[in-house]
Design a protein around this motif. Structure first.
Motif, PDB file in Angstrom:
ATOM      1  N   ASN A  19      14.739  -4.733  -3.289  1.00  0.00           N
ATOM      2  CA  ASN A  19      16.247  -4.425  -3.284  1.00  0.00           C
ATOM      3  C   ASN A  19      16.094  -2.911  -2.753  1.00  0.00           C
ATOM      4  N   LEU A  20      15.595  -1.915  -3.120  1.00  0.00           N
ATOM      5  CA  LEU A  20      15.519  -0.620  -2.834  1.00  0.00           C
ATOM      6  C   LEU A  20      15.479  -0.328  -1.189  1.00  0.00           C
ATOM      7  N   GLU A  21      14.636  -0.991  -0.690  1.00  0.00           N
ATOM      8  CA  GLU A  21      14.440  -1.104   0.691  1.00  0.00           C
ATOM      9  C   GLU A  21      15.555  -1.352   1.324  1.00  0.00           C
ATOM     10  N   ARG A  22      16.229  -2.557   0.981  1.00  0.00           N
ATOM     11  CA  ARG A  22      17.475  -2.967   1.715  1.00  0.00           C
ATOM     12  C   ARG A  22      18.734  -2.150   1.564  1.00  0.00           C
ATOM     13  N   LYS A  23      18.696  -1.696   0.135  1.00  0.00           N
ATOM     14  CA  LYS A  23      19.849  -0.781   0.058  1.00  0.00           C
ATOM     15  C   LYS A  23      19.968   0.633   0.771  1.00  0.00           C
ATOM     16  N   VAL A  24      18.597   1.243   0.649  1.00  0.00           N
ATOM     17  CA  VAL A  24      18.377   2.380   1.538  1.00  0.00           C
ATOM     18  C   VAL A  24      18.696   2.077   3.034  1.00  0.00           C
ATOM     19  N   ASN A  69       7.204 -14.177   2.618  1.00  0.00           N
ATOM     20  CA  ASN A  69       6.577 -12.901   3.081  1.00  0.00           C
ATOM     21  C   ASN A  69       6.328 -12.083   1.915  1.00  0.00           C
ATOM     22  N   LEU A  70       7.304 -11.663   1.115  1.00  0.00           N
ATOM     23  CA  LEU A  70       7.129 -10.708   0.173  1.00  0.00           C
ATOM     24  C   LEU A  70       7.155 -11.288  -1.223  1.00  0.00           C
ATOM     25  N   VAL A  71       6.788 -12.463  -1.394  1.00  0.00           N
ATOM     26  CA  VAL A  71       6.413 -12.966  -2.758  1.00  0.00           C
ATOM     27  C   VAL A  71       5.335 -12.283  -3.716  1.00  0.00           C
ATOM     28  N   GLY A  72       5.588 -11.881  -4.603  1.00  0.00           N
ATOM     29  CA  GLY A  72       4.592 -11.160  -5.462  1.00  0.00           C
ATOM     30  C   GLY A  72       4.864  -9.741  -5.217  1.00  0.00           C
ATOM     31  N   CYS A  73       5.609  -9.254  -4.419  1.00  0.00           N
ATOM     32  CA  CYS A  73       5.871  -7.679  -4.506  1.00  0.00           C
ATOM     33  C   CYS A  73       7.078  -7.306  -5.247  1.00  0.00           C
ATOM     34  N   ASP A  74       7.059  -6.065  -5.614  1.00  0.00           N
ATOM     35  CA  ASP A  74       8.064  -5.552  -6.658  1.00  0.00           C
ATOM     36  C   ASP A  74       9.442  -5.948  -6.155  1.00  0.00           C
ATOM     37  N   PRO A  75      10.445  -6.757  -7.008  1.00  0.00           N
ATOM     38  CA  PRO A  75      11.561  -6.983  -6.675  1.00  0.00           C
ATOM     39  C   PRO A  75      12.521  -5.801  -6.551  1.00  0.00           C
ATOM     40  N   SER A  96       8.280   5.866  -0.354  1.00  0.00           N
ATOM     41  CA  SER A  96       8.654   5.502   0.868  1.00  0.00           C
ATOM     42  C   SER A  96       9.736   4.319   1.107  1.00  0.00           C
ATOM     43  N   PHE A  97      10.110   3.556   0.096  1.00  0.00           N
ATOM     44  CA  PHE A  97      11.065   2.706  -0.075  1.00  0.00           C
ATOM     45  C   PHE A  97      12.382   3.396  -0.384  1.00  0.00           C
ATOM     46  N   GLU A  98      12.404   4.477  -0.353  1.00  0.00           N
ATOM     47  CA  GLU A  98      13.637   5.605  -0.294  1.00  0.00           C
ATOM     48  C   GLU A  98      14.028   6.107   1.129  1.00  0.00           C
ATOM     49  N   TYR A  99      12.984   5.735   1.921  1.00  0.00           N
ATOM     50  CA  TYR A  99      13.031   6.399   3.207  1.00  0.00           C
ATOM     51  C   TYR A  99      13.412   5.325   4.374  1.00  0.00           C
ATOM     52  N   TYR A 100      14.168   5.584   5.237  1.00  0.00           N
ATOM     53  CA  TYR A 100      14.681   4.798   6.345  1.00  0.00           C
ATOM     54  C   TYR A 100      14.782   5.858   7.494  1.00  0.00           C
ATOM     55  N   PRO A 101      14.058   5.649   8.774  1.00  0.00           N
ATOM     56  CA  PRO A 101      14.085   6.486   9.721  1.00  0.00           C
ATOM     57  C   PRO A 101      15.369   6.757  10.401  1.00  0.00           C
ATOM     58  N   GLN A 102      15.701   8.199  10.485  1.00  0.00           N
ATOM     59  CA  GLN A 102      17.073   8.625  10.923  1.00  0.00           C
ATOM     60  C   GLN A 102      17.252   7.940  12.293  1.00  0.00           C
ATOM     61  N   TRP A 103      16.035   7.771  13.217  1.00  0.00           N
ATOM     62  CA  TRP A 103      16.288   7.775  14.634  1.00  0.00           C
ATOM     63  C   TRP A 103      16.893   6.178  14.708  1.00  0.00           C
ATOM     64  N   LYS A 104      16.465   5.105  13.833  1.00  0.00           N
ATOM     65  CA  LYS A 104      16.487   3.917  13.848  1.00  0.00           C
ATOM     66  C   LYS A 104      18.176   3.591  13.351  1.00  0.00           C
ATOM     67  N   ALA A 105      18.436   4.372  12.157  1.00  0.00           N
ATOM     68  CA  ALA A 105      19.757   4.328  11.829  1.00  0.00           C
ATOM     69  C   ALA A 105      20.989   4.955  12.971  1.00  0.00           C
ATOM     70  N   HIS A 114       0.825  -1.508  -0.084  1.00  0.00           N
ATOM     71  CA  HIS A 114      -0.172  -0.012   0.030  1.00  0.00           C
ATOM     72  C   HIS A 114       0.819   1.226  -0.002  1.00  0.00           C
ATOM     73  N   ALA A 115       2.295   1.305   0.502  1.00  0.00           N
ATOM     74  CA  ALA A 115       2.802   2.509   0.550  1.00  0.00           C
ATOM     75  C   ALA A 115       3.102   2.916  -0.782  1.00  0.00           C
ATOM     76  N   PRO A 116       3.391   4.470  -0.965  1.00  0.00           N
ATOM     77  CA  PRO A 116       3.872   4.934  -2.338  1.00  0.00           C
ATOM     78  C   PRO A 116       5.452   4.550  -2.393  1.00  0.00           C
ATOM     79  N   ARG A 117       5.800   4.557  -3.707  1.00  0.00           N
ATOM     80  CA  ARG A 117       7.197   4.132  -4.053  1.00  0.00           C
ATOM     81  C   ARG A 117       8.313   4.942  -3.372  1.00  0.00           C
TER      82      ARG A 117
END
Ligand code: ZN
Ligand code: ZN
Length: 414
Positions: free
Chosen positions: A120-125, A110-116, A78-87, A73-76
């Motif tokens: 990858n972007l989420e992990r990279k960020v 868990n993420l089968v069928g989601c956009d690969p 969203s996957f370029e974002y990672y919370p600063q406080w967590k980092a 459900h999140a906009p694209r």
């Protein structure tokens, strides 16, 4: 929950705290990746850690369901974002050299069928935001470890057609047994097991093979090892002298390959669970260290996105040997979880190399480490190539060929 189960959970918590991270009096412990279902283990670990004198135990909970909701459900952006406080929390933990304990276990699909691409972007960020933490961890400058918990959806994937309670119990038994916890004194058993692996590593260190050559079904591969490579096993030590075991279970000895000296083709021997998706029946072709072709029966696009992470993601950062007679291989369970599957089979990793696997490596600049053959990447992904049909030869600097493994098991005695 019955008493026997409680005792078993306490045994895992004990090994995690005393052997795994080896929390020191006055040290903070950060538990990360904890699934909500892992609460009984998290509590047992917290108790063991405070008993060992921990200053404070912090827990980062994770819920695969929330990840799935975000991907659906999140906009694209969203996957370029990672919370600063967590980092900041991770990077601060690295700075103050806290003990770090990860708990793995989630739905492999868990993420089968989601956009690969977004996976990858989420992990990279995330990885680029917590780079300082990873750098400290990759150098073993803090004590860290990984254990696991039988989360329901994971158990159901491994043991389908059973009542959920029953499949969870089956997976728990498998985790308990392969983590070598069924001994009367698991902590003492672990010390002995670690010593054994260290002797294998010492034998290989003495040899200083120039190349390893792999042959097996679909595999014909030569990997160069840089001069001064160090085979590591089980136990590591921080610069301040804290001994820890980074993986519970662990059956591997591993070192750093020369990033530019891999030639040939290698076939995976087990599916690879990567970020909630499964990559199956794949092979990689290498030329001068780089992957130049990939083929996968399932998850080809995920694999290609992984390789595109950065330059280093196309090159090897780890070579690991695991005998086919390890308890995990013998359990014959395919775990769809790298912690277990990598310890069931000889494996390689795409991406960054561990600087402590090279003499003087932890004191080298990134440039010097790269010049010596060490790979650097935001990725580090283990994939399994070992089986009872894999043969490995070591080639000495003078060209002499020796057998290291035959039919997937050690060729030498220690
Ligand atoms: Zn490994
Ligand atoms: Zn690895």
């Amino acid at each position: 929950m019955n008493k026997r189960f409680d005792n078993q959970v306490r045994k895992l918590a004990d090994v995690a705290v005393k052997v795994g991270v080896n929390v020191q009096p006055g040290q903070r412990l950060l538990i990360r990746g904890a699934h909500l279902e892992a609460a009984p283990l998290v509590r047992a670990i917290t108790e063991a850690a405070y008993t060992a004198g921990a200053l404070y135990v912090d827990v980062h909970w994770e819920d695969g369901e929330l990840d799935k909701i975000r991907h659906r459900h999140a906009p694209r952006e969203s996957f370029e974002y990672y919370p600063q406080w967590k980092a900041d929390a991770y990077n601060h933990s690295a700075q103050t050299q806290d003990a770090i304990l990860a708990i793995t276990g989630d739905d492999p699909d868990n993420l089968v069928g989601c956009d690969p691409e977004l996976i990858n972007l989420e992990r990279k960020v995330k990885e680029s935001m917590i780079q300082d933490f990873r750098a400290v961890q990759m150098k073993n400058n803090l004590n860290w470890s990984i254990v696991s918990w039988p989360v329901t959806k994971w158990a159901e994937k491994l043991f389908p057609n059973m009542h959920a309670d029953e499949s969870r119990q089956q997976l728990w038994d498998a985790i308990f047994h392969t983590s070598r916890l069924h001994h009367d004194d698991p902590v003492a058993h672990w010390r002995e097991h670690a010593d054994n692996l260290k002797q294998r590593a010492a034998y290989m260190n003495e040899k200083q093979y120039r190349y390893l050559e792999y042959t097996g079904p679909g595999t014909d591969l030569r990997i160069g090892l840089p001069p001064g490579h160090i085979w590591c096993a089980a136990e590591s030590e921080t610069p301040s002298g804290i001994r820890f075991v980074a993986n519970i279970p662990t059956e591997e000895i591993f070192t750093v390959p020369h990033k530019d000296e891999t030639e040939g083709v290698v076939a995976c021997s087990k599916p690879l669970n990567y970020q909630g998706t499964v990559i199956e029946d794949f092979s990689l072709t290498f030329e001068r260290g780089k992957v130049v072709a990939v083929q996968a029966a399932k998850g080809q696009d995920v694999l290609e996105h992984l390789l595109a992470t950065d330059d280093g993601a196309r090159m090897l950062g780890e070579v690991a040997l695991v005998p086919h007679d390890s308890p995990i291989a013998q359990s014959d369970v395919l775990f769809y979880n790298t912690l277990f599957d990598e310890n069931a089979a000889s494996h390689l990793a795409l991406g960054s190399a561990y600087p402590f696997c090279l003499a003087g490596g932890t004191d080298m600049s990134d440039e010097d480490f790269a010049r010596a053959g060490g790979n650097k990447s935001l990725a580090h992904v283990d994939f399994m190539i070992g089986s009872d049909r894999l043969a490995i030869d070591g080639i000495l600097p003078d060209g002499t060929r020796e057998s290291v493994m035959r039919d997937g098991v050690w060729s030498f005695d220690i």
